[in-house]
Scaffold this active site. Sequence first.
Site, PDB file in Angstrom:
ATOM      1  N   ILE A  16       0.902  -1.195   0.032  1.00  0.00           N
ATOM      2  CA  ILE A  16       0.077   0.111  -0.073  1.00  0.00           C
ATOM      3  C   ILE A  16       0.896   1.271  -0.002  1.00  0.00           C
ATOM      4  O   ILE A  16       0.718   2.329  -0.709  1.00  0.00           O
ATOM      5  CB  ILE A  16      -1.057   0.021   1.103  1.00  0.00           C
ATOM      6  CG1 ILE A  16      -1.920  -1.350   1.246  1.00  0.00           C
ATOM      7  CG2 ILE A  16      -1.846   1.369   1.392  1.00  0.00           C
ATOM      8  CD1 ILE A  16      -2.853  -1.440   2.321  1.00  0.00           C
ATOM      9  N   LEU A  78       2.177   3.363   8.090  1.00  0.00           N
ATOM     10  CA  LEU A  78       2.013   2.163   7.558  1.00  0.00           C
ATOM     11  C   LEU A  78       2.760   0.841   8.026  1.00  0.00           C
ATOM     12  O   LEU A  78       2.231  -0.415   7.754  1.00  0.00           O
ATOM     13  CB  LEU A  78       1.793   2.360   5.972  1.00  0.00           C
ATOM     14  CG  LEU A  78       0.584   2.810   5.167  1.00  0.00           C
ATOM     15  CD1 LEU A  78       0.115   4.170   5.812  1.00  0.00           C
ATOM     16  CD2 LEU A  78       0.614   2.700   3.776  1.00  0.00           C
ATOM     17  N   TYR A 146      -2.308  -9.371  16.038  1.00  0.00           N
ATOM     18  CA  TYR A 146      -2.391  -8.158  14.999  1.00  0.00           C
ATOM     19  C   TYR A 146      -3.792  -7.339  15.307  1.00  0.00           C
ATOM     20  O   TYR A 146      -3.514  -6.185  15.301  1.00  0.00           O
ATOM     21  CB  TYR A 146      -2.362  -8.623  13.729  1.00  0.00           C
ATOM     22  CG  TYR A 146      -2.738  -7.892  12.532  1.00  0.00           C
ATOM     23  CD1 TYR A 146      -1.634  -7.121  12.118  1.00  0.00           C
ATOM     24  CD2 TYR A 146      -4.046  -7.552  12.000  1.00  0.00           C
ATOM     25  CE1 TYR A 146      -1.801  -6.289  11.122  1.00  0.00           C
ATOM     26  CE2 TYR A 146      -4.018  -6.917  10.913  1.00  0.00           C
ATOM     27  CZ  TYR A 146      -3.160  -6.116  10.459  1.00  0.00           C
ATOM     28  OH  TYR A 146      -3.202  -5.471   9.487  1.00  0.00           O
ATOM     29  N   VAL A 190      -5.704 -13.278  -0.621  1.00  0.00           N
ATOM     30  CA  VAL A 190      -6.301 -14.206  -1.559  1.00  0.00           C
ATOM     31  C   VAL A 190      -6.173 -13.746  -3.059  1.00  0.00           C
ATOM     32  O   VAL A 190      -5.835 -14.719  -3.909  1.00  0.00           O
ATOM     33  CB  VAL A 190      -7.787 -14.617  -1.434  1.00  0.00           C
ATOM     34  CG1 VAL A 190      -8.688 -13.470  -1.033  1.00  0.00           C
ATOM     35  CG2 VAL A 190      -8.246 -15.563  -1.824  1.00  0.00           C
TER      36      VAL A 190
END
Length: 315
Positions: A16, A78, A146, A190
């Site tokens: 990202i 990030l 997480y 995925v």
Amino acid sequence: MSSSSTALVTGGAGFIGSHLVRRLLANGLKVRVLDDLSAGKEENLVPVIQDVELIRGDICDQTLLQASLKGVDQVFHLAAIASVPRTVEDPVHSAEVNQMGTLKVLEASRQAGAKRVLMASSSAVYGDEPGFPKAETMVGKPLSPYAWHKRSGERYGQLYQDLYGLETVSLRFFNVFGPRQDPSSPYSGVISLFMAWALTGRPLIVFGDGEQVRDFIYVRDVTRALCLAMDTPRAAGAILNVGTGIKTTVNQLAQEVARASAKKLAVEYSPPRQGDILKSYCDPSLATDILGFTARSSISEGLKETWQWFAAQSN
Ligand code: NAD
Ligand code: UD2
């Protein structure tokens, strides 16, 4: 955001982050990246790397952080150990990066006099809390280290705003996909896995009956949301979902990937993944209200561009 601003992107060499860096540069900002390249790659920043000040190092290194924050107005945080299974395998080290590292980024930003910190949170904070669609008013039931790291980061962000006046905004990304997403681990997203298998003609492996629902959002929409969150005064202190609100099952996704790649792809069903959340999709209305944000790319448009990128890599 003024075009003379300087932005720091932690994790800017990742999936990202590398898209965000390009958008910020295109908007005329000066961009600095702090990344230890543990998951990201310098090549993710090609061909804009000459326009970026790349600092290779750890967000937990306070001295390096202070240097990285000199003259920075806006911080996009990030950097993280972004894999849920890795935080389950190594809860202590991952907390050092995801929790302590986040706290250090907030503290160094405060000391450097940065204006605003944008924090990458996750739909993971909702866990398996019942109720759909997922709205920010829900309490959330973090099910992994997480998820807890992300939830605590959000709360620290709000504390830094309340206690010290450092503006913070947390964005809860749903399932992000696009070019440069790394398919190299069995725990990769995925879509990146399906793309990699489609390239080599391997069957797509679907866990369970494939009726699990996800809210897949194209990375370009995510970076637009990040920039809107930076530019919108009344977003200060907010925690916002960043998703499409659209439900897609894994079975539908497999069909969409076949369409995007123009290949006939076999699907193989395998046992359900342990702890898999069956349904995750968001109520995107708060981000629309506060930021004027709605996702623009449909899943088929996003998949088409993603496929083109994956196909180009294999040539
Ligand atoms: P990514 O792994 O590609 O990017 C993370 C970057 O952080 C990598 O470049 C890595 O090298 C860097 N990094 C890791 N530890 C570091 C450290 N100690 N010091 C400096 N740099 C470090 O992951 P991504 O998918 O681009 O995710 C970006 C952010 O968005 C993460 O915070 C992640 O948790 C969050 N997020 C991602 C998704 C998704 O669907 N991809 C969903 C929800 C939230
Ligand atoms: C996403 C995030 C994770 C965390 C979590 C919060 C990614 C990569 N992961 O996990 O970081 O935020 O959301 O809930 O974005 N699947 C298959 N075959 C495969 C791989 C996956 O069928 O080969 C299924 C899987 O069972 C799941 C769906 O695809 O139902 C999405 O899986 P994922 O690993 O991409 O993402 P998710 O939502 O589990």
